[in-house]
Design a protein around this motif. Structure first.
Motif, PDB file in Angstrom:
ATOM      1  N   LEU A   1      50.224  60.162  69.861  1.00  0.00           N
ATOM      2  CA  LEU A   1      50.234  61.167  68.797  1.00  0.00           C
ATOM      3  C   LEU A   1      50.077  60.440  67.474  1.00  0.00           C
ATOM      4  N   ASP A   2      49.254  60.967  66.611  1.00  0.00           N
ATOM      5  CA  ASP A   2      49.019  60.344  65.300  1.00  0.00           C
ATOM      6  C   ASP A   2      48.637  58.880  65.458  1.00  0.00           C
ATOM      7  N   ASN A   3      47.848  58.588  66.501  1.00  0.00           N
ATOM      8  CA  ASN A   3      47.368  57.229  66.775  1.00  0.00           C
ATOM      9  C   ASN A   3      48.491  56.227  67.025  1.00  0.00           C
ATOM     10  N   ILE A   4      49.648  56.726  67.462  1.00  0.00           N
ATOM     11  CA  ILE A   4      50.779  55.858  67.780  1.00  0.00           C
ATOM     12  C   ILE A   4      51.092  56.027  69.264  1.00  0.00           C
ATOM     13  N   LEU A   5      51.021  54.946  69.994  1.00  0.00           N
ATOM     14  CA  LEU A   5      51.419  54.957  71.397  1.00  0.00           C
ATOM     15  C   LEU A   5      52.636  54.065  71.526  1.00  0.00           C
ATOM     16  N   VAL A   6      53.719  54.609  72.040  1.00  0.00           N
ATOM     17  CA  VAL A   6      54.970  53.877  72.147  1.00  0.00           C
ATOM     18  C   VAL A   6      55.190  53.479  73.592  1.00  0.00           C
ATOM     19  N   GLN A   7      55.485  52.213  73.805  1.00  0.00           N
ATOM     20  CA  GLN A   7      55.834  51.728  75.136  1.00  0.00           C
ATOM     21  C   GLN A   7      57.325  51.949  75.331  1.00  0.00           C
ATOM     22  N   MET A   8      57.675  52.812  76.259  1.00  0.00           N
ATOM     23  CA  MET A   8      59.071  53.116  76.532  1.00  0.00           C
ATOM     24  C   MET A   8      59.573  52.279  77.693  1.00  0.00           C
ATOM     25  N   HIS A   9      60.858  51.997  77.665  1.00  0.00           N
ATOM     26  CA  HIS A   9      61.499  51.423  78.845  1.00  0.00           C
ATOM     27  C   HIS A   9      61.483  52.500  79.919  1.00  0.00           C
ATOM     28  N   TRP A  10      61.401  52.107  81.168  1.00  0.00           N
ATOM     29  CA  TRP A  10      61.303  53.096  82.240  1.00  0.00           C
ATOM     30  C   TRP A  10      62.459  54.083  82.216  1.00  0.00           C
ATOM     31  N   SER A  11      63.641  53.647  81.791  1.00  0.00           N
ATOM     32  CA  SER A  11      64.789  54.567  81.789  1.00  0.00           C
ATOM     33  C   SER A  11      64.589  55.716  80.810  1.00  0.00           C
ATOM     34  N   GLN A  12      64.014  55.421  79.651  1.00  0.00           N
ATOM     35  CA  GLN A  12      63.736  56.459  78.660  1.00  0.00           C
ATOM     36  C   GLN A  12      62.604  57.355  79.135  1.00  0.00           C
ATOM     37  N   GLU A  13      61.571  56.738  79.680  1.00  0.00           N
ATOM     38  CA  GLU A  13      60.421  57.492  80.180  1.00  0.00           C
ATOM     39  C   GLU A  13      60.849  58.491  81.257  1.00  0.00           C
ATOM     40  N   LEU A  14      61.597  58.023  82.233  1.00  0.00           N
ATOM     41  CA  LEU A  14      61.999  58.898  83.340  1.00  0.00           C
ATOM     42  C   LEU A  14      62.957  59.989  82.874  1.00  0.00           C
ATOM     43  N   MET A  15      63.828  59.667  81.916  1.00  0.00           N
ATOM     44  CA  MET A  15      64.745  60.682  81.416  1.00  0.00           C
ATOM     45  C   MET A  15      63.988  61.818  80.731  1.00  0.00           C
ATOM     46  N   ILE A  16      63.005  61.482  79.910  1.00  0.00           N
ATOM     47  CA  ILE A  16      62.220  62.511  79.225  1.00  0.00           C
ATOM     48  C   ILE A  16      61.461  63.361  80.237  1.00  0.00           C
ATOM     49  N   ILE A  17      60.905  62.732  81.262  1.00  0.00           N
ATOM     50  CA  ILE A  17      60.193  63.486  82.300  1.00  0.00           C
ATOM     51  C   ILE A  17      61.160  64.421  83.020  1.00  0.00           C
ATOM     52  N   ALA A  18      62.364  63.938  83.302  1.00  0.00           N
ATOM     53  CA  ALA A  18      63.373  64.772  83.966  1.00  0.00           C
ATOM     54  C   ALA A  18      63.751  65.970  83.099  1.00  0.00           C
ATOM     55  N   LEU A  19      63.837  65.774  81.789  1.00  0.00           N
ATOM     56  CA  LEU A  19      64.183  66.880  80.894  1.00  0.00           C
ATOM     57  C   LEU A  19      63.123  67.972  80.899  1.00  0.00           C
ATOM     58  N   GLY A  20      61.905  67.622  81.286  1.00  0.00           N
ATOM     59  CA  GLY A  20      60.827  68.601  81.403  1.00  0.00           C
ATOM     60  C   GLY A  20      60.699  69.176  82.805  1.00  0.00           C
TER      61      GLY A  20
ATOM     62  N   GLU B   1      70.450  59.928  89.294  1.00  0.00           N
ATOM     63  CA  GLU B   1      71.075  60.626  88.165  1.00  0.00           C
ATOM     64  C   GLU B   1      70.094  61.572  87.483  1.00  0.00           C
ATOM     65  N   TYR B   2      68.823  61.181  87.396  1.00  0.00           N
ATOM     66  CA  TYR B   2      67.824  62.044  86.772  1.00  0.00           C
ATOM     67  C   TYR B   2      67.585  63.301  87.605  1.00  0.00           C
ATOM     68  N   GLN B   3      67.728  63.190  88.914  1.00  0.00           N
ATOM     69  CA  GLN B   3      67.599  64.376  89.765  1.00  0.00           C
ATOM     70  C   GLN B   3      68.756  65.340  89.511  1.00  0.00           C
ATOM     71  N   VAL B   4      69.953  64.812  89.304  1.00  0.00           N
ATOM     72  CA  VAL B   4      71.104  65.645  88.946  1.00  0.00           C
ATOM     73  C   VAL B   4      70.887  66.247  87.561  1.00  0.00           C
ATOM     74  N   LEU B   5      70.392  65.433  86.622  1.00  0.00           N
ATOM     75  CA  LEU B   5      70.095  65.921  85.275  1.00  0.00           C
ATOM     76  C   LEU B   5      69.123  67.090  85.322  1.00  0.00           C
ATOM     77  N   MET B   6      68.102  66.984  86.166  1.00  0.00           N
ATOM     78  CA  MET B   6      67.125  68.067  86.278  1.00  0.00           C
ATOM     79  C   MET B   6      67.800  69.365  86.705  1.00  0.00           C
ATOM     80  N   GLU B   7      68.702  69.280  87.643  1.00  0.00           N
ATOM     81  CA  GLU B   7      69.396  70.480  88.115  1.00  0.00           C
ATOM     82  C   GLU B   7      70.278  71.065  87.006  1.00  0.00           C
ATOM     83  N   LEU B   8      70.968  70.206  86.263  1.00  0.00           N
ATOM     84  CA  LEU B   8      71.813  70.674  85.158  1.00  0.00           C
ATOM     85  C   LEU B   8      70.978  71.352  84.070  1.00  0.00           C
ATOM     86  N   VAL B   9      69.849  70.753  83.741  1.00  0.00           N
ATOM     87  CA  VAL B   9      68.961  71.300  82.712  1.00  0.00           C
ATOM     88  C   VAL B   9      68.370  72.622  83.190  1.00  0.00           C
ATOM     89  N   ARG B  10      68.005  72.679  84.459  1.00  0.00           N
ATOM     90  CA  ARG B  10      67.453  73.918  85.025  1.00  0.00           C
ATOM     91  C   ARG B  10      68.498  75.040  84.947  1.00  0.00           C
TER      92      ARG B  10
END
Length: 102
Positions: A25-44, A79-88
């Motif tokens: 976005l806005d020509n900025i690509l951020v390299q995330m640690h896998w833990s942050q990446e997976l958490m954001i995906i789980a939140l979606g 834990e991300y699978q549990v997070l997904m259920e809580l968010v759902r």
């Protein structure tokens, strides 16, 4: 790292979501640690992509023989699978991500 925390604290989750899916976005690509990446995906609630990225990172850690981080990845994935259920249940998921066409 400060950059990512600033976006978390300011509620810029859509930007974080785009970066987790590998979009710039806005020509900025951020390299995330896998833990942050997976958490954001789980939140979606994107179970398929979460599993795909988990397996991707798992393969890297296995090949690099990084057993301690691999254990952390495996525990975090559960834990991300549990997070997904809580968010759902709470109805607070991020909207499904639509990949940017370039």
């Amino acid at each position: 790292m400060k950059f990512l925390h600033k976006h978390f604290s300011n509620g810029h989750l859509q930007s974080l979501q785009a970066w987790a899916y590998g979009d710039a976005l806005d020509n900025i690509l951020v390299q995330m640690h896998w833990s942050q990446e997976l958490m954001i995906i789980a939140l979606g609630l994107d179970k398929n992509y979460l599993q795909q990225r988990y397996q991707f990172h798992q393969n890297i850690l296995i090949n690099e023989k990084r057993d301690a981080e691999l254990e952390y990845l495996n525990d975090s994935y559960k834990e991300y699978q549990v997070l997904m259920e809580l968010v759902r249940e709470a109805g607070t998921a991020l909207p499904p991500y639509q990949k940017v066409n370039k």
